[in-house]
Design a protein around this motif. Structure first.
Motif, PDB file in Angstrom:
ATOM      1  N   ALA A 182       0.838  -1.204   0.000  1.00 37.78           N
ATOM      2  CA  ALA A 182       0.000   0.000   0.000  1.00 37.78           C
ATOM      3  C   ALA A 182       0.877   1.260   0.000  1.00 37.78           C
ATOM      4  N   PRO A 183       0.313   2.417  -0.364  1.00 34.33           N
ATOM      5  CA  PRO A 183       1.083   3.662  -0.334  1.00 34.33           C
ATOM      6  C   PRO A 183       1.742   3.864   1.034  1.00 34.33           C
ATOM      7  N   GLY A 184       3.033   4.185   1.009  1.00 31.59           N
ATOM      8  CA  GLY A 184       3.746   4.475   2.253  1.00 31.59           C
ATOM      9  C   GLY A 184       4.223   3.262   3.020  1.00 31.59           C
ATOM     10  N   ALA A 185       4.014   2.054   2.493  1.00 32.97           N
ATOM     11  CA  ALA A 185       4.390   0.837   3.234  1.00 32.97           C
ATOM     12  C   ALA A 185       5.898   0.624   3.276  1.00 32.97           C
ATOM     13  N   GLY A 186       6.639   1.329   2.405  1.00 31.06           N
ATOM     14  CA  GLY A 186       8.101   1.201   2.424  1.00 31.06           C
ATOM     15  C   GLY A 186       8.675   0.461   1.223  1.00 31.06           C
ATOM     16  N   LYS A 187       7.924   0.409   0.125  1.00 30.54           N
ATOM     17  CA  LYS A 187       8.388  -0.304  -1.077  1.00 30.54           C
ATOM     18  C   LYS A 187       9.693   0.278  -1.624  1.00 30.54           C
ATOM     19  N   SER A 188       9.720   1.603  -1.784  1.00 33.33           N
ATOM     20  CA  SER A 188      10.908   2.228  -2.394  1.00 33.33           C
ATOM     21  C   SER A 188      12.119   2.061  -1.482  1.00 33.33           C
ATOM     22  N   THR A 189      11.897   2.248  -0.174  1.00 42.67           N
ATOM     23  CA  THR A 189      12.983   2.094   0.795  1.00 42.67           C
ATOM     24  C   THR A 189      13.509   0.659   0.757  1.00 42.67           C
ATOM     25  N   PHE A 190      12.601  -0.299   0.770  1.00 41.04           N
ATOM     26  CA  PHE A 190      13.006  -1.706   0.738  1.00 41.04           C
ATOM     27  C   PHE A 190      13.756  -2.027  -0.557  1.00 41.04           C
TER      28      PHE A 190
ATOM     29  N   ARG B 252       0.889   7.685   9.115  1.00 39.33           N
ATOM     30  CA  ARG B 252       1.727   8.704   9.759  1.00 39.33           C
ATOM     31  C   ARG B 252       2.900   9.065   8.837  1.00 39.33           C
ATOM     32  N   ARG B 253       3.529   8.048   8.261  1.00 32.81           N
ATOM     33  CA  ARG B 253       4.669   8.310   7.361  1.00 32.81           C
ATOM     34  C   ARG B 253       4.223   9.069   6.113  1.00 32.81           C
ATOM     35  N   LEU B 254       3.042   8.744   5.601  1.00 38.70           N
ATOM     36  CA  LEU B 254       2.551   9.453   4.405  1.00 38.70           C
ATOM     37  C   LEU B 254       2.292  10.926   4.710  1.00 38.70           C
TER      38      LEU B 254
ATOM     39  N   THR C  35       3.678  12.738   7.056  1.00 41.65           N
ATOM     40  CA  THR C  35       4.987  13.393   7.230  1.00 41.65           C
ATOM     41  C   THR C  35       5.607  13.707   5.868  1.00 41.65           C
ATOM     42  N   ARG C  36       5.538  12.742   4.950  1.00 47.11           N
ATOM     43  CA  ARG C  36       6.160  12.958   3.638  1.00 47.11           C
ATOM     44  C   ARG C  36       5.428  14.036   2.850  1.00 47.11           C
ATOM     45  N   HIS C  37       4.082  14.029   2.856  1.00 50.13           N
ATOM     46  CA  HIS C  37       3.337  15.085   2.140  1.00 50.13           C
ATOM     47  C   HIS C  37       3.711  16.462   2.685  1.00 50.13           C
ATOM     48  N   MET C  38       3.884  16.541   4.009  1.00 53.45           N
ATOM     49  CA  MET C  38       4.242  17.842   4.598  1.00 53.45           C
ATOM     50  C   MET C  38       5.658  18.245   4.197  1.00 53.45           C
ATOM     51  N   ARG C  39       6.543  17.264   4.126  1.00 55.93           N
ATOM     52  CA  ARG C  39       7.917  17.569   3.710  1.00 55.93           C
ATOM     53  C   ARG C  39       7.948  18.110   2.281  1.00 55.93           C
ATOM     54  N   PHE C  40       6.989  17.697   1.455  1.00 53.64           N
ATOM     55  CA  PHE C  40       6.952  18.164   0.067  1.00 53.64           C
ATOM     56  C   PHE C  40       5.923  19.270  -0.134  1.00 53.64           C
TER      57      PHE C  40
ATOM     58  N   GLY D  64      12.650  -3.903  10.070  1.00 57.42           N
ATOM     59  CA  GLY D  64      13.332  -2.805  10.763  1.00 57.42           C
ATOM     60  C   GLY D  64      14.364  -2.053   9.946  1.00 57.42           C
ATOM     61  N   LEU D  65      14.063  -1.754   8.694  1.00 63.27           N
ATOM     62  CA  LEU D  65      15.014  -0.973   7.889  1.00 63.27           C
ATOM     63  C   LEU D  65      15.007   0.483   8.317  1.00 63.27           C
ATOM     64  N   PRO D  66      16.142   1.179   8.189  1.00 62.31           N
ATOM     65  CA  PRO D  66      16.132   2.625   8.449  1.00 62.31           C
ATOM     66  C   PRO D  66      15.395   3.346   7.321  1.00 62.31           C
ATOM     67  N   PRO D  67      14.877   4.564   7.590  1.00 62.76           N
ATOM     68  CA  PRO D  67      14.153   5.318   6.549  1.00 62.76           C
ATOM     69  C   PRO D  67      15.040   5.546   5.337  1.00 62.76           C
ATOM     70  N   GLY D  68      14.424   5.527   4.153  1.00 67.26           N
ATOM     71  CA  GLY D  68      15.187   5.789   2.928  1.00 67.26           C
ATOM     72  C   GLY D  68      15.088   7.252   2.556  1.00 67.26           C
ATOM     73  N   ARG D  69      15.695   7.579   1.410  1.00 64.36           N
ATOM     74  CA  ARG D  69      15.521   8.951   0.905  1.00 64.36           C
ATOM     75  C   ARG D  69      14.208   8.990   0.129  1.00 64.36           C
ATOM     76  N   ASP D  70      13.643  10.189  -0.061  1.00 59.70           N
ATOM     77  CA  ASP D  70      12.370  10.252  -0.806  1.00 59.70           C
ATOM     78  C   ASP D  70      12.628  10.569  -2.261  1.00 59.70           C
TER      79      ASP D  70
HETATM   80  N1  LIG Z   1      11.702   2.775   9.181  1.00 58.30           N
HETATM   81  C1  LIG Z   1      11.150   3.945   8.867  1.00 58.30           C
HETATM   82  N2  LIG Z   1      10.843   4.841   9.822  1.00 58.30           N
HETATM   83  C2  LIG Z   1      10.270   6.026   9.509  1.00 58.30           C
HETATM   84  N3  LIG Z   1       9.975   6.418   8.254  1.00 58.30           N
HETATM   85  C3  LIG Z   1      10.271   5.568   7.269  1.00 58.30           C
HETATM   86  C4  LIG Z   1      10.857   4.286   7.510  1.00 58.30           C
HETATM   87  N4  LIG Z   1      11.011   3.655   6.316  1.00 58.30           N
HETATM   88  C5  LIG Z   1      10.552   4.515   5.395  1.00 58.30           C
HETATM   89  N5  LIG Z   1      10.117   5.654   5.956  1.00 58.30           N
HETATM   90  C6  LIG Z   1       9.547   6.828   5.294  1.00 58.30           C
HETATM   91  O1  LIG Z   1       8.196   6.527   4.998  1.00 58.30           O
HETATM   92  C7  LIG Z   1       7.825   7.104   3.758  1.00 58.30           C
HETATM   93  C8  LIG Z   1       7.288   6.008   2.868  1.00 58.30           C
HETATM   94  O2  LIG Z   1       8.350   5.086   2.550  1.00 58.30           O
HETATM   95  P1  LIG Z   1       8.579   4.659   1.046  1.00 58.30           P
HETATM   96  O3  LIG Z   1       8.667   5.856   0.182  1.00 58.30           O
HETATM   97  O4  LIG Z   1       9.706   3.694   1.023  1.00 58.30           O
HETATM   98  O5  LIG Z   1       7.202   3.899   0.809  1.00 58.30           O
HETATM   99  P2  LIG Z   1       6.481   3.524  -0.548  1.00 58.30           P
HETATM  100  O6  LIG Z   1       5.721   2.278  -0.270  1.00 58.30           O
HETATM  101  O7  LIG Z   1       7.459   3.497  -1.652  1.00 58.30           O
HETATM  102  O8  LIG Z   1       5.470   4.737  -0.729  1.00 58.30           O
HETATM  103  P3  LIG Z   1       4.664   5.172  -2.076  1.00 58.30           P
HETATM  104  O9  LIG Z   1       3.622   4.153  -2.299  1.00 58.30           O
HETATM  105  O10 LIG Z   1       4.052   6.467  -1.729  1.00 58.30           O
HETATM  106  O11 LIG Z   1       5.678   5.274  -3.174  1.00 58.30           O
HETATM  107  C9  LIG Z   1       9.068   7.794   3.203  1.00 58.30           C
HETATM  108  O12 LIG Z   1       9.014   9.169   3.509  1.00 58.30           O
HETATM  109  C10 LIG Z   1      10.212   7.091   3.947  1.00 58.30           C
HETATM  110  O13 LIG Z   1      11.362   7.922   4.076  1.00 58.30           O
END
Ligand SMILES: Nc1ncnc2c1ncn2[C@@H]1O[C@H](COP(=O)(O)OP(=O)(O)OP(=O)(O)O)[C@@H](O)[C@H]1O
Ligand SMILES: [Mg+2]
Length: 216
Positions: free
Chosen positions: A27-35, A162-164, A166-171, A210-216
């Motif tokens: 789903a949106p914001g689940a962490g696909k791009s970071t992973f 919550r992450r979504l 935060t990201r919308h506000m950052r942009f 438990g991955l660390p946050p990625g770049r956007d």
């Molecule tokens: N472990 C984490 N703790 C906090 N924030 C995180 C973590 N991992 C990712 N994020 C943040 O959460 C947001 C969503 O992550 P990411 O972009 O990887 O998800 P996505 O599934 O690709 O989202 P989208 O569907 O919108 O492309 C990003 O701003 C990312 O930096």
């Protein structure tokens, strides 16, 4: 629960018999791009030539969405060039073009950017990530046929939202604007994606990973 080392091994094995494409969805914001970024850098460290290919590069431009009356639904399945994405995946498997260039999505522009991803002839594993890889309708079903496996990133809804926000506000969105976009647009798309979790080949618990946050 598989850890990152297990996942790297499984991904590397997919490309053992020649170039393969691995799909990462959720789903949106689940962490696909970071992973996907972590996976690709881990594969490169192991000597597997890998590249991240975002489905988000196939977002239609705002001008096109406006002409179709879809600007307020940006991110929903009909706001992507699904046929173009599907053709690219099959081209990556079937054609011997030396270099294939693909678009990415530029979050500061809020628009797709052509030619931002290079897939060279040496690439063994393409890691493509996006929302609609498990959609059962064409062209998505045809795109799925090009994927060796699809892995689903699962994150509890409250943290994902919550992450979504935060990201919308950052942009550039206000807190209120961000919350309303998440509840009205992102969550409608999330419901559609989450309903398809059971058709994935593997489900990844993103909190346990438990991955660390990625770049956007
Ligand atoms: N472990 C984490 N703790 C906090 N924030 C995180 C973590 N991992 C990712 N994020 C943040 O959460 C947001 C969503 O992550 P990411 O972009 O990887 O998800 P996505 O599934 O690709 O989202 P989208 O569907 O919108 O492309 C990003 O701003 C990312 O930096
Ligand atoms: Mg993403």
């Amino acid at each position: 629960m598989a850890d990152m080392s297990d996942l790297l091994g499984r991904a590397a094995r997919l490309a053992a018999g020649g170039r393969a494409i691995l799909g990462v969805t959720g789903a949106p914001g689940a962490g696909k791009s970071t992973f996907a970024e972590h996976l690709v850098s881990g594969l490169l460290e192991r000597g597997v030539a890998a590249v991240r290919l975002p489905m988000d590069g196939f977002h239609l431009a705002d001008a096109t969405l406006a002409s179709l009356g879809l600007l307020q639904r940006k991110g929903s399945v009909e706001t992507f060039d699904g046929y173009g994405y599907c053709a690219l995946l099959h081209r990556l498997l079937n054609e011997a073009d030396p270099f294939v260039y693909a678009p990415d999505f530029d979050r500061s522009l809020g628009q797709p950017l052509a030619g931002a991803v290079t897939i060279g002839p040496d690439v063994q594993l393409v890691v493509t990530e996006g929302n609609y890889l498990l959609n059962p309708e064409n062209p998505w079903a045809q795109a799925r046929a090009a994927l060796a496996e699809v892995w689903y990133c699962r994150l509890p809804d409250a943290e994902r939202q919550r992450r979504l926000v935060t990201r919308h506000m950052r942009f550039g969105k206000s807190e209120e604007g961000a919350r309303s976009w998440v509840s009205q647009v992102d969550e409608a798309n999330a419901a559609q994606v989450s309903a398809l979790e059971s058709s994935a080949d593997l489900v990844i618990d993103m909190e346990a990973l438990g991955l660390p946050p990625g770049r956007d």
